[in-house]
Design a protein around this motif. Structure first.
Motif, PDB file in Angstrom:
ATOM      1  N   GLU A  77      -6.120  22.533  -6.919  1.00  0.00           N
ATOM      2  CA  GLU A  77      -5.668  21.443  -6.061  1.00  0.00           C
ATOM      3  C   GLU A  77      -5.706  20.119  -6.819  1.00  0.00           C
ATOM      4  O   GLU A  77      -6.621  19.841  -7.588  1.00  0.00           O
ATOM      5  CB  GLU A  77      -6.573  21.367  -4.834  1.00  0.00           C
ATOM      6  CG  GLU A  77      -6.214  20.269  -3.854  1.00  0.00           C
ATOM      7  CD  GLU A  77      -7.143  20.280  -2.652  1.00  0.00           C
ATOM      8  OE1 GLU A  77      -7.408  21.390  -2.145  1.00  0.00           O
ATOM      9  OE2 GLU A  77      -7.607  19.207  -2.245  1.00  0.00           O
ATOM     10  N   ASN A  78      -4.637  19.319  -6.633  1.00  0.00           N
ATOM     11  CA  ASN A  78      -4.513  18.011  -7.266  1.00  0.00           C
ATOM     12  C   ASN A  78      -4.556  18.112  -8.797  1.00  0.00           C
ATOM     13  O   ASN A  78      -5.022  17.199  -9.475  1.00  0.00           O
ATOM     14  CB  ASN A  78      -5.596  17.040  -6.788  1.00  0.00           C
ATOM     15  CG  ASN A  78      -5.522  16.788  -5.296  1.00  0.00           C
ATOM     16  OD1 ASN A  78      -4.436  16.832  -4.713  1.00  0.00           O
ATOM     17  ND2 ASN A  78      -6.650  16.521  -4.680  1.00  0.00           N
ATOM     18  N   THR A  79      -4.091  19.238  -9.318  1.00  0.00           N
ATOM     19  CA  THR A  79      -4.085  19.464 -10.762  1.00  0.00           C
ATOM     20  C   THR A  79      -2.694  19.901 -11.201  1.00  0.00           C
ATOM     21  O   THR A  79      -2.075  20.755 -10.570  1.00  0.00           O
ATOM     22  CB  THR A  79      -5.100  20.544 -11.157  1.00  0.00           C
ATOM     23  OG1 THR A  79      -6.404  20.140 -10.722  1.00  0.00           O
ATOM     24  CG2 THR A  79      -5.115  20.761 -12.661  1.00  0.00           C
ATOM     25  N   ALA A  80      -2.213  19.326 -12.293  1.00  0.00           N
ATOM     26  CA  ALA A  80      -0.860  19.623 -12.765  1.00  0.00           C
ATOM     27  C   ALA A  80      -0.796  21.011 -13.392  1.00  0.00           C
ATOM     28  O   ALA A  80      -1.579  21.316 -14.292  1.00  0.00           O
ATOM     29  CB  ALA A  80      -0.415  18.586 -13.786  1.00  0.00           C
ATOM     30  N   PRO A  81       0.143  21.866 -12.952  1.00  0.00           N
ATOM     31  CA  PRO A  81       0.344  23.144 -13.635  1.00  0.00           C
ATOM     32  C   PRO A  81       1.167  22.946 -14.899  1.00  0.00           C
ATOM     33  O   PRO A  81       1.909  21.963 -15.034  1.00  0.00           O
ATOM     34  CB  PRO A  81       1.124  23.966 -12.605  1.00  0.00           C
ATOM     35  CG  PRO A  81       1.920  22.933 -11.861  1.00  0.00           C
ATOM     36  CD  PRO A  81       1.042  21.711 -11.798  1.00  0.00           C
ATOM     37  N   SER A  82       1.026  23.854 -15.827  1.00  0.00           N
ATOM     38  CA  SER A  82       1.856  23.862 -17.029  1.00  0.00           C
ATOM     39  C   SER A  82       2.967  24.875 -16.820  1.00  0.00           C
ATOM     40  O   SER A  82       2.721  26.072 -16.698  1.00  0.00           O
ATOM     41  CB  SER A  82       1.020  24.225 -18.254  1.00  0.00           C
ATOM     42  OG  SER A  82       1.815  24.215 -19.429  1.00  0.00           O
ATOM     43  N   LEU A  83       4.191  24.400 -16.731  1.00  0.00           N
ATOM     44  CA  LEU A  83       5.335  25.250 -16.408  1.00  0.00           C
ATOM     45  C   LEU A  83       6.088  25.598 -17.683  1.00  0.00           C
ATOM     46  O   LEU A  83       6.754  24.755 -18.274  1.00  0.00           O
ATOM     47  CB  LEU A  83       6.258  24.541 -15.414  1.00  0.00           C
ATOM     48  CG  LEU A  83       5.586  24.135 -14.097  1.00  0.00           C
ATOM     49  CD1 LEU A  83       6.551  23.325 -13.251  1.00  0.00           C
ATOM     50  CD2 LEU A  83       5.101  25.358 -13.349  1.00  0.00           C
ATOM     51  N   TYR A 214      -0.039  11.096  -7.861  1.00  0.00           N
ATOM     52  CA  TYR A 214       1.205  11.735  -7.454  1.00  0.00           C
ATOM     53  C   TYR A 214       1.197  13.205  -7.887  1.00  0.00           C
ATOM     54  O   TYR A 214       0.674  13.528  -8.969  1.00  0.00           O
ATOM     55  CB  TYR A 214       2.407  11.046  -8.105  1.00  0.00           C
ATOM     56  CG  TYR A 214       2.722   9.686  -7.541  1.00  0.00           C
ATOM     57  CD1 TYR A 214       2.961   9.500  -6.179  1.00  0.00           C
ATOM     58  CD2 TYR A 214       2.812   8.582  -8.383  1.00  0.00           C
ATOM     59  CE1 TYR A 214       3.271   8.249  -5.671  1.00  0.00           C
ATOM     60  CE2 TYR A 214       3.119   7.322  -7.881  1.00  0.00           C
ATOM     61  CZ  TYR A 214       3.340   7.156  -6.525  1.00  0.00           C
ATOM     62  OH  TYR A 214       3.644   5.922  -6.028  1.00  0.00           O
ATOM     63  N   PRO A 215       1.759  14.077  -7.086  1.00  0.00           N
ATOM     64  CA  PRO A 215       1.926  15.447  -7.568  1.00  0.00           C
ATOM     65  C   PRO A 215       2.706  15.450  -8.878  1.00  0.00           C
ATOM     66  O   PRO A 215       3.701  14.724  -9.010  1.00  0.00           O
ATOM     67  CB  PRO A 215       2.718  16.122  -6.446  1.00  0.00           C
ATOM     68  CG  PRO A 215       2.454  15.280  -5.236  1.00  0.00           C
ATOM     69  CD  PRO A 215       2.294  13.891  -5.736  1.00  0.00           C
ATOM     70  N   HIS A 216       2.279  16.228  -9.835  1.00  0.00           N
ATOM     71  CA  HIS A 216       2.978  16.251 -11.110  1.00  0.00           C
ATOM     72  C   HIS A 216       2.829  17.618 -11.769  1.00  0.00           C
ATOM     73  O   HIS A 216       1.898  18.373 -11.476  1.00  0.00           O
ATOM     74  CB  HIS A 216       2.509  15.140 -12.050  1.00  0.00           C
ATOM     75  CG  HIS A 216       1.019  15.085 -12.240  1.00  0.00           C
ATOM     76  ND1 HIS A 216       0.176  14.479 -11.336  1.00  0.00           N
ATOM     77  CD2 HIS A 216       0.219  15.563 -13.229  1.00  0.00           C
ATOM     78  CE1 HIS A 216      -1.071  14.567 -11.751  1.00  0.00           C
ATOM     79  NE2 HIS A 216      -1.072  15.237 -12.898  1.00  0.00           N
ATOM     80  N   ALA A 217       3.774  17.933 -12.637  1.00  0.00           N
ATOM     81  CA  ALA A 217       3.784  19.199 -13.371  1.00  0.00           C
ATOM     82  C   ALA A 217       4.160  18.914 -14.807  1.00  0.00           C
ATOM     83  O   ALA A 217       4.945  18.004 -15.095  1.00  0.00           O
ATOM     84  CB  ALA A 217       4.775  20.179 -12.742  1.00  0.00           C
TER      85      ALA A 217
END
Length: 607
Positions: A77-83, A214-217
């Motif tokens: 939660e509240n952590t950017a995934p690596s796509l 902000y949500p981020h990826a």
């Protein structure tokens, strides 16, 4: 709160907002380990106190698996995934956000939108998938529209009803201890550059403040073994005719240096267009093939043949049908990055609706054929001269009571002065075959499949080097049901035999729609393409590989999954003609469920 939206990320990122799911922590819902969050995105906006307006208090990214409880969080939660490339190439990812408030919100606005940014300063609306170009992120074509209503204007301690992304009729609720509303966004990625991308929610014309960031990826470098480009993306103008599904005509061809695609602009006038592409960079500008008649909205019959080292295109054009109808033929030769076209030639026959075909035999004679207008009779005729469409021999016919002019028919050139005609028998639910020569006419009609087959769920290709024709079909008359079967025709002995059976199961067959079975030959290996339903209306592209040659080969034990293509029907996949490099699998995938005028064409290949 790590029960936030998921999706299958990829090449066109489109998003459909659907509201509300159960909000719990990542460990509470997914139970999956937390992946590496990727590089630090840097400081986010200031953390505001709780005010009398809405605040985005938590967010999480998920894959796009239905049902909701089966989703896997891509990061904490509240952590950017690596796509990585598996997500950014033509797939969908879900973003779930939690909105909370302290007091009532005085507004009649009942929907939210999403924006994206590379620097948290310049923001761009995520656009609808249809009618947009040049956007890194798009609304996915999901079950709910991008303007779906919020469940409530006043978010209280009570549970608040919402809408699940995949199925609009499934309701979920927020846990009582979570004072707010959970919203799901399905986002489709259309080749953003690498780096960190940010998202923010806009409600009532204002960007909502966030409690953390902000949500981020984080988008990592693309896997260049799977590359996607786009062609025909002039929205509202030139686009792909939906008639790509009409069988194994060589609408895509590789001449050793360039790929060529033939498609239709179905705007105010019908026009056959073509482009070339060297395998990297941009496609060429479209060029057109003039024709003196309307062109059947894409039911053209292109066939490309390597004749004496020259890649030669033959086209059967026209729209009229019935006895004594004239259609037009055109011959073109590929020279570098251009096609030189001969004059248009007229040919007369009893043309049906869709069941018309063109092919070239080993003597380089052009054959045309199909089912006569009204059905019941199959016809074929051969050109009088090799490598020419200037004149044709008299028509040869054979009676076939179940032959339909509205079902696809195919002409496959075999030995010199010999062709095979394939068509579908609607009364017996069979794929039928007959050989024809100019001197002897039609031979006996043979049933290709050993059990009933649906009228669209089959496809074929030819291996001239090893001397085989392959037909892959389903063993059910119900569209998209049953399992796949392989039938192999030995050209020298003119005998059909059963090939090894492909793996069974729902993941190994055409999925929905009036789909055919796209097949492609590379060397002695056969590739059969699929779209797989892996959550609501979202689909992924996959294939099974058969190692030949002939009927004694072996299949992979399971399909190879390559990309999520949103609502991409199987009948929008067109494989390239023989001649593709042996290390490359290539397919044309038309983005969207029903691409027509203005619909994009995405080219995908895998080394």
């Amino acid at each position: 709160m790590c029960a936030i939206v998921a999706g299958k990320f990829g090449l066109l990122l489109a998003l459909s907002l659907l509201v509300l799911s159960l909000l719990a922590s990542c460990s509470k819902r997914s139970g999956s380990p937390e992946p590496d969050p990727g590089p630090d995105p840097g400081p986010g906006p200031a953390q505001p106190p709780c005010t009398d307006t809405l605040t985005l208090t938590a967010w999480c990214f998920f894959d796009d698996v239905a049902p909701d409880g089966a989703m896997t969080a891509l990061a904490a939660e509240n952590t950017a995934p690596s796509l990585a490339s598996g997500y950014i190439q033509n797939g969908i990812v879900r973003l779930r956000v939690m909105l909370t408030q302290c007091d009532a919100v005085a507004s009649t606005e009942r929907s939210v939108t999403l924006q994206y940014s590379a620097d948290q300063n310049e923001w761009t609306d995520i656009a609808a998938q249809d009618g947009q170009v040049g956007h890194s992120f798009l609304y996915a074509d999901g079950a709910a529209s991008s303007g779906s209503s919020l469940g409530s204007l006043r978010l209280t301690n009570a549970e608040t009803a919402g809408m699940y992304h995949e199925t609009s009729t499934v309701r979920e609720s927020i846990a009582a201890e979570e004072h707010g509303l959970e919203l799901d966004f399905a986002i489709k990625c259309h080749w953003p550059t690498t780096g960190t991308w940010y998202f923010r929610v806009v409600w009532d014309g204002q960007a909502l403040p966030v409690l953390t960031s902000y949500p981020h990826a984080v988008v990592t470098a693309a896997n260049r073994s799977h590359t996607i480009t786009s062609v025909g993306n002039d929205f509202g103008g030139e686009g792909l005719s939906e008639e790509l599904r009409q069988g194994d005509f060589k609408r895509v061809w590789f001449d050793g240096a360039n790929y060529w695609i033939f498609y239709t602009y179905t705007g105010t006038t019908n026009s056959l267009l073509y482009r070339h592409w060297p395998g990297n960079g941009e496609w060429s500008a479209p060029a057109s093939v003039p024709v003196s008649d309307t062109t059947d909205n894409g039911r053209h019959r292109p066939w490309v043949e390597n004749i004496g080292g020259t890649h030669t295109v033959f086209l059967l054009l026209g729209n009229n049908q019935g006895r004594g109808v004239t259609r037009f033929l055109r011959r073109g030769t590929i020279a570098g990055t251009a096609i030189v076209w001969d004059d248009e030639r007229a040919v007369e026959a009893d043309f049906g609706d869709e069941a018309n075909a063109i092919g070239v035999d080993d003597g380089d004679f052009v054959w045309i054929g199909g089912v006569e207008n009204g059905g019941g009779t199959v016809w074929a005729r051969r050109a009088t001269s090799a490598n020419s469409v200037s004149a044709f021999q008299p028509v040869r016919t054979v009676a076939s009571a179940g032959a339909s002019e509205t079902r696809a028919a195919h002409v496959i050139g075999l030995g010199s002065d010999k062709a095979m005609v394939l068509w579908y028998d609607t009364s017996a639910t069979d794929i039928l075959c007959a050989l024809v020569t100019d001197a002897g006419g039609f031979g006996a009609i043979t049933t290709v499949n050993t059990v009933g087959c649906h009228d669209q769920d089959w496809g074929f290709t030819v291996d001239k080097q090893s001397g085989h024709v392959y037909v892959v079909h389903t063993d059910s008359t119900t569209n998209g049901a049953g399992n796949l079967k392989l039938r192999v025709f030995h050209i020298a002995s003119e005998i059909w035999t059963n090939g090894a059976n492909p793996p069974t199961g729902e993941g190994n067959r055409p999925f929905g729609g009036d789909d055919h079975t796209p097949v492609q030959l590379i060397g002695n290996d056969l590739y059969v393409f699929f779209t797989l339903a892996d959550g609501g209306e979202d689909r992924a592209v996959a294939f099974l590989e058969y190692t030949g040659p002939g009927a004694a080969g072996t299949w992979d034990s399971s399909p190879t999954l390559h990309s999520g293509s949103g609502r991409c029907n199987l009948d929008r996949i067109v494989t390239v003609g023989p001649g593709t490099p042996a290390n490359r699998v290539l397919a044309i995938v038309a983005a969207g469920d029903n691409p027509n005028s203005g619909g994009p064409i995405d080219l995908e290949w895998w080394d």
